[in-house]
Design a protein around this motif. Structure first.
Motif, PDB file in Angstrom:
ATOM      1  N   GLU A 223     -19.581  -3.731 -19.304  1.00 32.70           N
ATOM      2  CA  GLU A 223     -18.855  -3.174 -18.167  1.00 32.70           C
ATOM      3  C   GLU A 223     -18.890  -4.145 -16.972  1.00 32.70           C
ATOM      4  O   GLU A 223     -17.865  -4.462 -16.378  1.00 32.70           O
ATOM      5  CB  GLU A 223     -19.482  -1.820 -17.805  1.00 32.70           C
ATOM      6  CG  GLU A 223     -18.723  -1.022 -16.773  1.00 32.70           C
ATOM      7  CD  GLU A 223     -17.283  -0.725 -17.191  1.00 32.70           C
ATOM      8  OE1 GLU A 223     -16.992  -0.734 -18.398  1.00 32.70           O
ATOM      9  OE2 GLU A 223     -16.458  -0.514 -16.281  1.00 32.70           O
ATOM     10  N   THR A 224     -20.093  -4.609 -16.651  1.00 26.95           N
ATOM     11  CA  THR A 224     -20.255  -5.530 -15.523  1.00 26.95           C
ATOM     12  C   THR A 224     -19.443  -6.802 -15.730  1.00 26.95           C
ATOM     13  O   THR A 224     -18.749  -7.271 -14.813  1.00 26.95           O
ATOM     14  CB  THR A 224     -21.747  -5.889 -15.353  1.00 26.95           C
ATOM     15  OG1 THR A 224     -22.466  -4.713 -15.015  1.00 26.95           O
ATOM     16  CG2 THR A 224     -21.934  -6.927 -14.266  1.00 26.95           C
TER      17      THR A 224
ATOM     18  N   VAL B 257     -16.837  -7.317 -17.637  1.00 28.06           N
ATOM     19  CA  VAL B 257     -15.391  -7.063 -17.573  1.00 28.06           C
ATOM     20  C   VAL B 257     -14.951  -6.989 -16.106  1.00 28.06           C
ATOM     21  O   VAL B 257     -13.923  -7.551 -15.722  1.00 28.06           O
ATOM     22  CB  VAL B 257     -15.028  -5.772 -18.333  1.00 28.06           C
ATOM     23  CG1 VAL B 257     -13.606  -5.345 -18.019  1.00 28.06           C
ATOM     24  CG2 VAL B 257     -15.191  -5.979 -19.836  1.00 28.06           C
ATOM     25  N   ILE B 258     -15.754  -6.319 -15.265  1.00 27.61           N
ATOM     26  CA  ILE B 258     -15.384  -6.224 -13.842  1.00 27.61           C
ATOM     27  C   ILE B 258     -15.353  -7.606 -13.208  1.00 27.61           C
ATOM     28  O   ILE B 258     -14.385  -7.983 -12.528  1.00 27.61           O
ATOM     29  CB  ILE B 258     -16.382  -5.309 -13.087  1.00 27.61           C
ATOM     30  CG1 ILE B 258     -16.247  -3.865 -13.576  1.00 27.61           C
ATOM     31  CG2 ILE B 258     -16.147  -5.387 -11.582  1.00 27.61           C
ATOM     32  CD1 ILE B 258     -17.313  -2.933 -13.036  1.00 27.61           C
ATOM     33  N   VAL B 259     -16.406  -8.377 -13.448  1.00 28.99           N
ATOM     34  CA  VAL B 259     -16.483  -9.717 -12.867  1.00 28.99           C
ATOM     35  C   VAL B 259     -15.304 -10.574 -13.349  1.00 28.99           C
ATOM     36  O   VAL B 259     -14.705 -11.328 -12.581  1.00 28.99           O
ATOM     37  CB  VAL B 259     -17.851 -10.348 -13.234  1.00 28.99           C
ATOM     38  CG1 VAL B 259     -17.852 -11.828 -12.975  1.00 28.99           C
ATOM     39  CG2 VAL B 259     -18.964  -9.666 -12.449  1.00 28.99           C
ATOM     40  N   HIS B 260     -14.971 -10.398 -14.620  1.00 28.60           N
ATOM     41  CA  HIS B 260     -13.814 -11.111 -15.181  1.00 28.60           C
ATOM     42  C   HIS B 260     -12.527 -10.709 -14.451  1.00 28.60           C
ATOM     43  O   HIS B 260     -11.716 -11.549 -14.070  1.00 28.60           O
ATOM     44  CB  HIS B 260     -13.724 -10.783 -16.677  1.00 28.60           C
ATOM     45  CG  HIS B 260     -12.446 -11.197 -17.339  1.00 28.60           C
ATOM     46  ND1 HIS B 260     -12.166 -12.510 -17.638  1.00 28.60           N
ATOM     47  CD2 HIS B 260     -11.380 -10.474 -17.762  1.00 28.60           C
ATOM     48  CE1 HIS B 260     -10.970 -12.578 -18.221  1.00 28.60           C
ATOM     49  NE2 HIS B 260     -10.483 -11.360 -18.302  1.00 28.60           N
ATOM     50  N   GLU B 261     -12.373  -9.400 -14.221  1.00 31.76           N
ATOM     51  CA  GLU B 261     -11.134  -8.940 -13.583  1.00 31.76           C
ATOM     52  C   GLU B 261     -11.099  -9.274 -12.100  1.00 31.76           C
ATOM     53  O   GLU B 261     -10.034  -9.281 -11.486  1.00 31.76           O
ATOM     54  CB  GLU B 261     -10.955  -7.430 -13.818  1.00 31.76           C
ATOM     55  CG  GLU B 261     -10.660  -7.158 -15.277  1.00 31.76           C
ATOM     56  CD  GLU B 261     -10.108  -5.776 -15.533  1.00 31.76           C
ATOM     57  OE1 GLU B 261     -10.139  -4.941 -14.617  1.00 31.76           O
ATOM     58  OE2 GLU B 261      -9.649  -5.543 -16.669  1.00 31.76           O
ATOM     59  N   LEU B 262     -12.277  -9.538 -11.511  1.00 33.20           N
ATOM     60  CA  LEU B 262     -12.291  -9.961 -10.112  1.00 33.20           C
ATOM     61  C   LEU B 262     -11.980 -11.449  -9.990  1.00 33.20           C
ATOM     62  O   LEU B 262     -11.982 -11.997  -8.893  1.00 33.20           O
ATOM     63  CB  LEU B 262     -13.647  -9.653  -9.472  1.00 33.20           C
ATOM     64  CG  LEU B 262     -13.944  -8.173  -9.238  1.00 33.20           C
ATOM     65  CD1 LEU B 262     -15.343  -7.987  -8.672  1.00 33.20           C
ATOM     66  CD2 LEU B 262     -12.907  -7.541  -8.321  1.00 33.20           C
ATOM     67  N   GLY B 263     -11.743 -12.113 -11.130  1.00 31.55           N
ATOM     68  CA  GLY B 263     -11.268 -13.486 -11.070  1.00 31.55           C
ATOM     69  C   GLY B 263     -12.308 -14.554 -11.368  1.00 31.55           C
ATOM     70  O   GLY B 263     -12.096 -15.729 -11.056  1.00 31.55           O
ATOM     71  N   ALA B 264     -13.436 -14.165 -11.994  1.00 33.75           N
ATOM     72  CA  ALA B 264     -14.415 -15.187 -12.380  1.00 33.75           C
ATOM     73  C   ALA B 264     -13.850 -16.036 -13.509  1.00 33.75           C
ATOM     74  O   ALA B 264     -13.158 -15.525 -14.391  1.00 33.75           O
ATOM     75  CB  ALA B 264     -15.715 -14.525 -12.825  1.00 33.75           C
ATOM     76  N   PHE B 265     -14.128 -17.332 -13.475  1.00 32.46           N
ATOM     77  CA  PHE B 265     -13.741 -18.203 -14.580  1.00 32.46           C
ATOM     78  C   PHE B 265     -14.633 -17.911 -15.780  1.00 32.46           C
ATOM     79  O   PHE B 265     -15.825 -17.627 -15.623  1.00 32.46           O
ATOM     80  CB  PHE B 265     -13.912 -19.676 -14.205  1.00 32.46           C
ATOM     81  CG  PHE B 265     -12.897 -20.182 -13.220  1.00 32.46           C
ATOM     82  CD1 PHE B 265     -11.548 -19.895 -13.370  1.00 32.46           C
ATOM     83  CD2 PHE B 265     -13.282 -20.976 -12.153  1.00 32.46           C
ATOM     84  CE1 PHE B 265     -10.607 -20.381 -12.467  1.00 32.46           C
ATOM     85  CE2 PHE B 265     -12.359 -21.464 -11.245  1.00 32.46           C
ATOM     86  CZ  PHE B 265     -11.022 -21.172 -11.404  1.00 32.46           C
ATOM     87  N   ASP B 266     -14.060 -18.044 -16.977  1.00 32.53           N
ATOM     88  CA  ASP B 266     -14.859 -17.925 -18.202  1.00 32.53           C
ATOM     89  C   ASP B 266     -16.056 -18.878 -18.142  1.00 32.53           C
ATOM     90  O   ASP B 266     -17.173 -18.521 -18.502  1.00 32.53           O
ATOM     91  CB  ASP B 266     -14.006 -18.281 -19.431  1.00 32.53           C
ATOM     92  CG  ASP B 266     -12.975 -17.212 -19.750  1.00 32.53           C
ATOM     93  OD1 ASP B 266     -12.868 -16.257 -18.957  1.00 32.53           O
ATOM     94  OD2 ASP B 266     -12.284 -17.344 -20.777  1.00 32.53           O
TER      95      ASP B 266
ATOM     96  N   PRO C 275      -8.378  -9.776 -22.047  1.00 35.27           N
ATOM     97  CA  PRO C 275      -7.055 -10.312 -21.707  1.00 35.27           C
ATOM     98  C   PRO C 275      -7.144 -11.489 -20.742  1.00 35.27           C
ATOM     99  O   PRO C 275      -8.076 -11.552 -19.958  1.00 35.27           O
ATOM    100  CB  PRO C 275      -6.349  -9.141 -21.040  1.00 35.27           C
ATOM    101  CG  PRO C 275      -7.144  -7.936 -21.354  1.00 35.27           C
ATOM    102  CD  PRO C 275      -8.528  -8.369 -21.657  1.00 35.27           C
TER     103      PRO C 275
ATOM    104  N   ASP D 172     -17.675 -20.033 -15.609  1.00 32.93           N
ATOM    105  CA  ASP D 172     -18.734 -19.617 -14.684  1.00 32.93           C
ATOM    106  C   ASP D 172     -19.604 -18.524 -15.303  1.00 32.93           C
ATOM    107  O   ASP D 172     -20.829 -18.545 -15.181  1.00 32.93           O
ATOM    108  CB  ASP D 172     -18.134 -19.114 -13.364  1.00 32.93           C
ATOM    109  CG  ASP D 172     -17.581 -20.268 -12.526  1.00 32.93           C
ATOM    110  OD1 ASP D 172     -17.923 -21.424 -12.845  1.00 32.93           O
ATOM    111  OD2 ASP D 172     -16.816 -20.016 -11.591  1.00 32.93           O
TER     112      ASP D 172
END
Ligand SMILES: Nc1ncnc2c1ncn2[C@@H]1O[C@H](COP(=O)(O)OP(=O)(O)O)[C@@H](O)[C@H]1O
Ligand SMILES: [Mg+2]
Lengths: 226, 299
Positions: free
Chosen positions: B200-201, B203-212, B299, B214
């Protein structure tokens, strides 16, 4: 700004891996100009959240063409997608705050992920916390905050990096009338500052109080635009 | 600015999702095994090197009918061979075994003193071969001088010992490769478990725009720390065991465990510190690949 052309969406079937669900969105087309504001409405289960997920790159369409902030999203590189996401603020229906971070760190998170300097971040977080009226709650963990306070932290996190596009999914769903009114004032203020805003809701009273063109979907089809 | 708040070091909650118990323990056990494997390979290699030197250098010459005289030769066959050997510088420490010594050597095989049987015994000459090349030329020369003379080295043994060493070292290499593969598998499983727990965490960080990259770095750094800790501990724990084994092999060379430790061969001292480094590479690399692969399902 946001462009949909004949967009269809299916989900992967949870119970039957490999199979897809029936179409959740069917042939959706619309355009939202830069700086515009739109309601997204329709009954529960119509596909509002699904449509928003396509805009903030959380799902891929089965077919159709989507442009977000002028960028076609179909063949976007992964890092480009991340950069695009940083220009979109999202207020999730269920907030999605990180439970182990306090209010300050939750709000700072998108800027830290974008490698902004702490000095920079500090000024912006303080300002936005004042703006949502939660300066005194900066050290509180999400579980220590009321639903309305969590909602405002979620909004603060969505707008702190001054996104060009703000997406809010039923942002007033868990709020009483006063709190809902307050949230709407924040969102319309942002829109006046030039941010494109899309708000999903099925609260018609709220829509009447804040008139704006509405996209209405029913059973995955767009039945009204304007 | 004076007191900026510190960014949380562990905002993905990795400290609990990738705990500091199981992974270091498993990696430590594998480093321990690898250390023993390397030590075994090193020990067999140095042992074999000794044997090989000894065997290759040992020269045995048998002269049948030693007291006879060959036609056209005014010395006995034995004297002729001994005389010839003196002119070969590479043949050192030339010595003739006394008939008694030859008898002693042979009696276990014959069951009785060969002299009683009246068997004609060859004279046996031993020497130390210090020549660079083989003994082919010497053999030919002695054959010509006193036909029937046999020249032996430990060449056969050398070959066998070399084959044994090679297979022991191949075994050690196989052990290392298998341990490394299991290590990578263990890291991959642990990483997947951590990802599942923090899905969950992340996915959120990913959707907030973190690079893979990072996200992968954060997780790989945590895994790196855990694997290095484990490998250092495992290697360190192997040291006393190695010292003990070294002392078993040469009890008088090292009066105590600590001196036995210092007496471990240099290649071993070079190889052991490489284990934590290797573990670091495997841990970091596997975690990177695992996380990036997992993120690609988003995605
Ligand atoms: N992850 C998912 N997997 C499968 N079906 C889903 C998923 N999310 C939503 N749906 C289905 O898609 C339809 C639209 O859901 P949603 O977009 O959440 O509607 P709304 O936000 O308008 O209530 C519903 O029938 C819902 O069951
Ligand atoms: Mg919804």
């Amino acid at each position: 700004m946001v462009l949909f052309e004949d967009v269809w969406l299916t989900y992967r079937h949870a119970a039957h891996p490999g199979a897809n669900t029936p179409e959740v969105l069917r042939g959706i087309s619309f355009e939202i100009p830069e700086g515009g504001m739109r309601w997204l409405t329709g009954p529960s289960g119509a596909g509002k959240t699904s449509l928003l997920k396509l805009i903030y790159l959380s799902e891929h369409p089965a077919r159709g063409h989507i442009e977000v902030l002028g960028t076609p999203v179909a063949k976007i590189a992964r890092n480009q997608a991340s950069l695009l996401r940083r220009r979109i603020g999202v207020v999730y229906q269920d907030f999605r705050l990180l439970p182990q971070l306090n209010a300050y760190d939750n709000i700072a998170l998108p800027m830290r992920l974008a490698h902004r300097s702490e000095t920079n971040i500090h000024a912006d977080v303080l300002e936005i916390m004042k703006w949502v009226g939660l300066s005194h709650r900066s050290q509180a963990l999400p579980f220590e905050l009321s639903g309305g306070e969590q909602q405002r932290i979620a909004i603060a996190r969505a707008v702190v990096s001054r996104p060009k596009l703000l997406i809010a999914d039923e942002p007033t769903g868990n709020l009483d009338d006063d709190q809902a009114q307050r949230v709407m004032l924040l969102l319309t203020a942002l829109n006046k500052l030039g941010t494109t805003v899309i708000v999903a809701t099925h609260n018609t009273t709220l829509m009447q109080r804040h008139p704006a063109p509405a996209l209405r979907i029913e059973s995955g089809r767009l039945v009204q635009d304007g | 600015m004076a007191n900026l708040p510190h960014p949380p070091a562990d905002f993905l909650g990795l400290r609990t999702a990738l705990s500091d118990r199981l992974l270091p323990l498993l990696v430590g056990a594998m480093a321990f095994l690898a250390a023993l494997g390397i030590a075994g390979a090193e020990a067999s290699a140095s042992l074999a090197a000794h044997w090989q030197q000894d065997a290759a250098a040992a020269l045995t010459i048998q002269v049948p009918d030693p007291q006879a005289q060959d036609a056209g030769n005014d010395a006995t066959r034995l004297a002729a061979v001994l005389g010839a050997l003196k002119t070969v510088p590479a043949a050192m420490n030339v010595a003739q075994l006394s008939p008694a010594a030859v008898n002693q050597l042979l009696s276990p095989w014959l069951g009785t003193d060969p002299a009683d049987l009246g068997l004609p015994l060859p004279a046996v000459i031993t020497a130390h071969w210090a020549g660079a090349g083989g003994v082919g030329a010497l053999r030919a020369a002695l054959q010509k001088l006193s036909p029937g003379t046999l020249v032996d080295t430990g060449a056969l043994w050398t070959g066998r010992v070399a084959a044994l060493t090679t297979s022991l070292q191949a075994c050690a290499a196989a052990v290392l490769i298998i341990v490394a593969l299991i290590g990578a598998a263990v890291v991959s499983v642990a990483t997947h478990a951590g990802l599942a727990q923090r899905r969950e965490t992340i996915v959120i960080v990913h959707e907030l725009g973190a690079f893979d990259g990072d996200i992968a770095s954060l997780i790989a750094r945590r895994i790196l720390r855990l694997t290095v800790t484990g490998a250092l501990t495992g290697t360190a724990l192997a040291l006393p065991v190695l010292a003990w084994l070294a002392r078993l092999a040469a009890p008088f060379a090292a009066p105590s465990l600590s001196t036995a430790l210092l007496g471990l061969p240099a290649p071993l001292w070079a190889a052991l510190p490489a284990l934590p480094v290797l573990a670091a590479f495997i841990g970091w690399g596997t975690a990177q690949l695992t996380v990036r692969g997992w993120l690609r399902t988003l995605p």
